[in-house]
Design a protein around this motif. Structure first.
Motif, PDB file in Angstrom:
ATOM      1  N   LYS A   1      -5.693  -4.674   2.480  1.00 35.36           N
ATOM      2  CA  LYS A   1      -5.220  -3.991   3.686  1.00 35.36           C
ATOM      3  C   LYS A   1      -5.462  -4.818   4.945  1.00 35.36           C
ATOM      4  CE  LYS A   1      -5.421   0.791   2.062  1.00 35.36           C
ATOM      5  NZ  LYS A   1      -6.027   2.132   2.232  1.00 35.36           N
TER       6      LYS A   1
ATOM      7  N   ARG B   1       0.355  -2.652  -7.520  1.00 36.74           N
ATOM      8  CA  ARG B   1       1.383  -2.817  -6.490  1.00 36.74           C
ATOM      9  C   ARG B   1       2.755  -2.899  -7.153  1.00 36.74           C
ATOM     10  NH1 ARG B   1       1.513  -8.202  -3.012  1.00 36.74           N
ATOM     11  NH2 ARG B   1       2.980  -8.871  -4.639  1.00 36.74           N
TER      12      ARG B   1
ATOM     13  N   LEU C   1       4.491   5.447  -6.539  1.00 39.17           N
ATOM     14  CA  LEU C   1       4.682   4.351  -5.581  1.00 39.17           C
ATOM     15  C   LEU C   1       6.154   4.008  -5.389  1.00 39.17           C
ATOM     16  CD1 LEU C   1       1.871   1.954  -6.876  1.00 39.17           C
ATOM     17  CD2 LEU C   1       1.729   3.568  -4.950  1.00 39.17           C
ATOM     18  N   SER C   2       6.482   3.598  -4.194  1.00 43.42           N
ATOM     19  CA  SER C   2       7.814   3.082  -3.894  1.00 43.42           C
ATOM     20  C   SER C   2       7.750   1.551  -3.878  1.00 43.42           C
ATOM     21  CB  SER C   2       8.291   3.590  -2.530  1.00 43.42           C
ATOM     22  OG  SER C   2       8.349   5.004  -2.525  1.00 43.42           O
TER      23      SER C   2
ATOM     24  N   THR D   1      -1.511   1.082  -4.529  1.00 42.68           N
ATOM     25  CA  THR D   1      -2.395   2.242  -4.653  1.00 42.68           C
ATOM     26  C   THR D   1      -3.494   2.186  -3.580  1.00 42.68           C
ATOM     27  OG1 THR D   1      -3.595   1.000  -6.357  1.00 42.68           O
ATOM     28  CG2 THR D   1      -2.058   2.680  -7.116  1.00 42.68           C
ATOM     29  N   ASP D   2      -3.764   3.346  -2.964  1.00 36.85           N
ATOM     30  CA  ASP D   2      -4.790   3.425  -1.923  1.00 36.85           C
ATOM     31  C   ASP D   2      -6.186   3.550  -2.512  1.00 36.85           C
ATOM     32  OD1 ASP D   2      -3.127   3.207   0.303  1.00 36.85           O
ATOM     33  OD2 ASP D   2      -2.615   5.336   0.227  1.00 36.85           O
TER      34      ASP D   2
ATOM     35  N   GLN E   1       4.853  -0.723  -2.249  1.00 37.11           N
ATOM     36  CA  GLN E   1       3.631   0.051  -2.039  1.00 37.11           C
ATOM     37  C   GLN E   1       2.524  -0.340  -3.015  1.00 37.11           C
ATOM     38  OE1 GLN E   1       4.820   4.257  -2.176  1.00 37.11           O
ATOM     39  NE2 GLN E   1       4.297   4.411  -0.008  1.00 37.11           N
TER      40      GLN E   1
END
Length: 261
Positions: free
Chosen positions: A155, A219, A199-200, A205-206, A203
């Motif tokens: 991030k 991802r 996920l798109s 994963t958080d 994107q």
């Protein structure tokens, strides 16, 4: 005297013709024993079955092979090899193998896989593997804390591929920057699939995704409609697989019917 000479010449001619006739029916005479052409024809059929062409050069090689076998067979018979218990055991095993092979070949010939069965199997495959395909990368680590640290680093601008190469424990994808290539979501373990489908494109994963293998950071690089091979392209492979399945079912049925005490 002249008549006797003529008679002798005629007899010699007949003997010569007889010898020519014998060689016409045989490929050789080994120690006085004829080696029939039928052996050559049988061997040629076996070679042809294997998909190799029977060339003139190969015919010469086969002839030498058959003659060598006859020489060795004669010596084996002279030494009484066929009378040994070991030989009889091996012959019985060979007989069983040949009979079973012919049984299965006969079953497959009488029970071929139909085009309708092949198409139905392909349609089943297409239904299970259709829909969307995902191009995914992941980083696999043992501890949840490590996965959280990786997510934080990403991030802040960390490069996914570099971190995967250094830290991922997945031997199949780590060296490729975590790349798992294109795949149907159902090809992964349930936890991975569930997270993936949320996920798109682009994107990540958080939070870490736990599975039996450890903790994943996932991802999605791209999404597309499933690229399935055409029916005609995979028809031979499907046919082979279904033939094996049919044969396995037949074998199992025979085992179930047998009375074993």
């Amino acid at each position: 005297m002249k008549k006797q000479l003529l008679r002798a010449t005629a007899i010699a001619g007949l003997l010569a013709l007889g010898a020519q006739g014998a060689f016409a029916q045989n490929i050789a005479i080994v120690n006085g024993k004829a080696v029939p052409k039928a052996r050559m024809e049988a061997l040629a059929q076996q070679v042809a079955k294997s998909g190799r062409p029977v060339t003139p050069e190969m015919e010469g090689q086969m002839r030498e092979e058959i003659i060598a076998r006859e020489v060795f067979m004669q010596e084996a018979e002279k030494q009484g090899v066929a009378a040994s218990d070991d030989f009889k055991t091996q012959m019985e095993l060979a007989r069983q193998t040949l009979m079973i092979r012919e049984l299965f070949a006969s079953y497959q010939k009488k029970n071929p896989v139909t085009d309708a069965e092949l198409k139905a199997e392909y349609d089943k495959f297409a239904a299970a593997n259709g829909g969307k395909e995902y191009k995914v990368r992941h980083i696999l680590v043992e501890k949840e804390a490590d996965a959280k640290a990786i997510i934080a680093s990403l991030k802040k601008g960390g490069k996914f591929e570099d971190i995967a190469k250094k830290q991922s424990k997945d031997p199949g994808s780590a060296a490729k920057g975590g790349d798992l290539d294109w795949a149907n979501p159902s090809s992964y373990v349930p936890e991975f699939t569930e997270a993936l489908l949320k996920l798109s494109k682009g994107q990540m994963t958080d939070t870490p995704v736990k599975s039996q293998f450890g903790y994943h950071v996932i991802r999605v690089d791209d999404i597309r409609n499933a690229q399935l091979p055409a029916f005609e392209d995979v028809k031979p492979q499907i046919a082979q697989q279904m033939q094996q399945q049919k044969l396995a079912t037949y074998q199992e049925e025979l085992r179930k019917k047998a009375k074993v005490e």
